[in-house]
Design a protein around this motif. Sequence first.
Motif, short mmCIF file in Angstrom:
data_model
loop_
_atom_site.label_atom_id
_atom_site.label_comp_id
_atom_site.label_asym_id
_atom_site.label_seq_id
_atom_site.Cartn_x
_atom_site.Cartn_y
_atom_site.Cartn_z
N ALA A 9 -41.84 19.42 -20.39
CA ALA A 9 -41.33 19.83 -21.70
C ALA A 9 -40.98 21.30 -21.69
O ALA A 9 -41.66 22.11 -21.06
N SER A 10 -39.93 21.64 -22.41
CA SER A 10 -39.50 23.04 -22.50
C SER A 10 -40.18 23.74 -23.67
O SER A 10 -40.65 23.10 -24.61
N PHE A 11 -40.23 25.05 -23.57
CA PHE A 11 -40.72 25.90 -24.66
C PHE A 11 -40.02 27.25 -24.56
O PHE A 11 -39.99 27.85 -23.49
N ASP A 12 -39.47 27.71 -25.67
CA ASP A 12 -38.72 28.96 -25.72
C ASP A 12 -37.43 28.78 -24.91
O ASP A 12 -36.55 28.05 -25.32
N ASP A 13 -37.31 29.42 -23.75
CA ASP A 13 -36.09 29.34 -22.96
C ASP A 13 -36.41 28.90 -21.54
O ASP A 13 -36.99 29.64 -20.76
N LEU A 14 -36.06 27.66 -21.22
CA LEU A 14 -36.36 27.10 -19.91
C LEU A 14 -35.30 27.44 -18.87
O LEU A 14 -35.60 27.58 -17.68
N ALA A 15 -34.06 27.60 -19.30
CA ALA A 15 -32.94 27.73 -18.35
C ALA A 15 -33.13 28.89 -17.37
O ALA A 15 -32.71 28.81 -16.21
N ALA A 16 -33.78 29.95 -17.82
CA ALA A 16 -33.95 31.14 -16.98
C ALA A 16 -34.78 30.85 -15.74
O ALA A 16 -34.68 31.56 -14.73
N LYS A 17 -35.63 29.80 -15.76
CA LYS A 17 -36.50 29.50 -14.64
C LYS A 17 -35.88 28.50 -13.68
O LYS A 17 -36.45 28.22 -12.62
N LEU A 18 -34.74 27.94 -14.03
CA LEU A 18 -34.16 26.86 -13.22
C LEU A 18 -33.12 27.37 -12.23
O LEU A 18 -32.35 28.28 -12.52
N THR A 19 -33.12 26.75 -11.05
CA THR A 19 -32.09 26.98 -10.06
C THR A 19 -31.42 25.64 -9.78
O THR A 19 -31.89 24.59 -10.23
N ASP A 20 -30.34 25.67 -9.03
CA ASP A 20 -29.68 24.42 -8.66
C ASP A 20 -30.64 23.51 -7.90
O ASP A 20 -30.63 22.28 -8.08
N GLU A 21 -31.50 24.11 -7.09
CA GLU A 21 -32.43 23.30 -6.29
C GLU A 21 -33.49 22.65 -7.16
O GLU A 21 -33.82 21.46 -6.97
N SER A 22 -34.04 23.39 -8.12
CA SER A 22 -35.07 22.79 -8.99
C SER A 22 -34.47 21.72 -9.90
O SER A 22 -35.12 20.69 -10.15
N ARG A 23 -33.24 21.90 -10.33
CA ARG A 23 -32.57 20.85 -11.11
C ARG A 23 -32.36 19.60 -10.27
O ARG A 23 -32.54 18.47 -10.76
N LEU A 49 -28.69 21.51 -18.86
CA LEU A 49 -29.48 22.33 -19.79
C LEU A 49 -29.04 23.79 -19.74
O LEU A 49 -28.87 24.36 -18.68
N ASN A 50 -28.86 24.39 -20.93
CA ASN A 50 -28.48 25.79 -21.05
C ASN A 50 -29.57 26.58 -21.77
O ASN A 50 -30.60 26.02 -22.17
N SER A 51 -29.31 27.85 -21.96
CA SER A 51 -30.29 28.74 -22.58
C SER A 51 -30.72 28.24 -23.95
O SER A 51 -29.89 27.86 -24.79
N ARG A 52 -32.04 28.18 -24.16
CA ARG A 52 -32.70 27.81 -25.41
C ARG A 52 -32.53 26.34 -25.80
O ARG A 52 -32.93 25.95 -26.90
N ASP A 53 -31.98 25.52 -24.93
CA ASP A 53 -31.96 24.08 -25.20
C ASP A 53 -33.38 23.54 -25.17
O ASP A 53 -34.23 24.02 -24.40
N ASN A 54 -33.65 22.52 -26.00
CA ASN A 54 -34.95 21.85 -25.96
C ASN A 54 -34.84 20.57 -25.15
O ASN A 54 -33.86 19.82 -25.28
N TRP A 55 -35.88 20.30 -24.34
CA TRP A 55 -35.81 19.19 -23.39
C TRP A 55 -37.19 18.62 -23.13
O TRP A 55 -38.17 19.35 -23.02
N VAL A 56 -37.27 17.28 -23.06
CA VAL A 56 -38.49 16.59 -22.64
C VAL A 56 -38.12 15.50 -21.66
O VAL A 56 -37.02 14.93 -21.72
#
Length: 232
Positions: free
Chosen positions: A148-162, A176-183
Amino acid sequence: MKYQVHWYLVALIATLIILWQISTFTGPWNFTQIRVDYGLNRETPGHRLYMAPPPVQKCNLSEACPDDSFAFRIRSGAANIVGPTVCFDGKIAMSHVLNNVGPGLNIVLVNGMSGVVEDTMNFNRNHKAEELVQYLKDIQPGKIVLAASFDDLAAKLTDESRELFAKLGSNLLKSLNSRDNWVFVGGTGSEHISAFEKLCPSDEKTNVYEGWPDIVELSSCYPRMETDADQP
């Protein structure tokens, strides 16, 4: 005084959200029995009527899950105020109240056979992107993964982690982009897209919180894995 009032309102909103999460994840606060005071039991004179409350299902689902599956409920964070909540098999695994969630990505690892929660992890701004990649690579077969995301998840993601999440069954994290919510709920060894994933994009026209989209939530039954190497 103006700023004091502002923070009082923020604290009040956060408290209300936490109480709402507790009630929806654990169910209503029921008494073990309810006395009916409007009459005596005609069949048994002198005795009051008692009525048992309806059973509360695991993770407050509307119906009980089959024996070969686990109940779960997962909710993203609310803006940057209240963290996500994860319930699995009737137990709260992560929540703001437990103080084991944080900004970024929140993950729960579950044994796919027993349903036992084996690990909880938060990847925040202090973690390097490579740490998340390594963590995902180290997940062993036979595990159920809830994220689950909280606050801003996009900053922690790379192509490899996706891509690693895609191998777990994710189809939406890639967009997923900046500040999107995701579960998301998926499993190791999956060859199919998971049916348990939601994404709410951040959009100034539709955001319900200032700068953040609405909460996203999933609740259902996840299939039990028959062996450690089985796919869900």
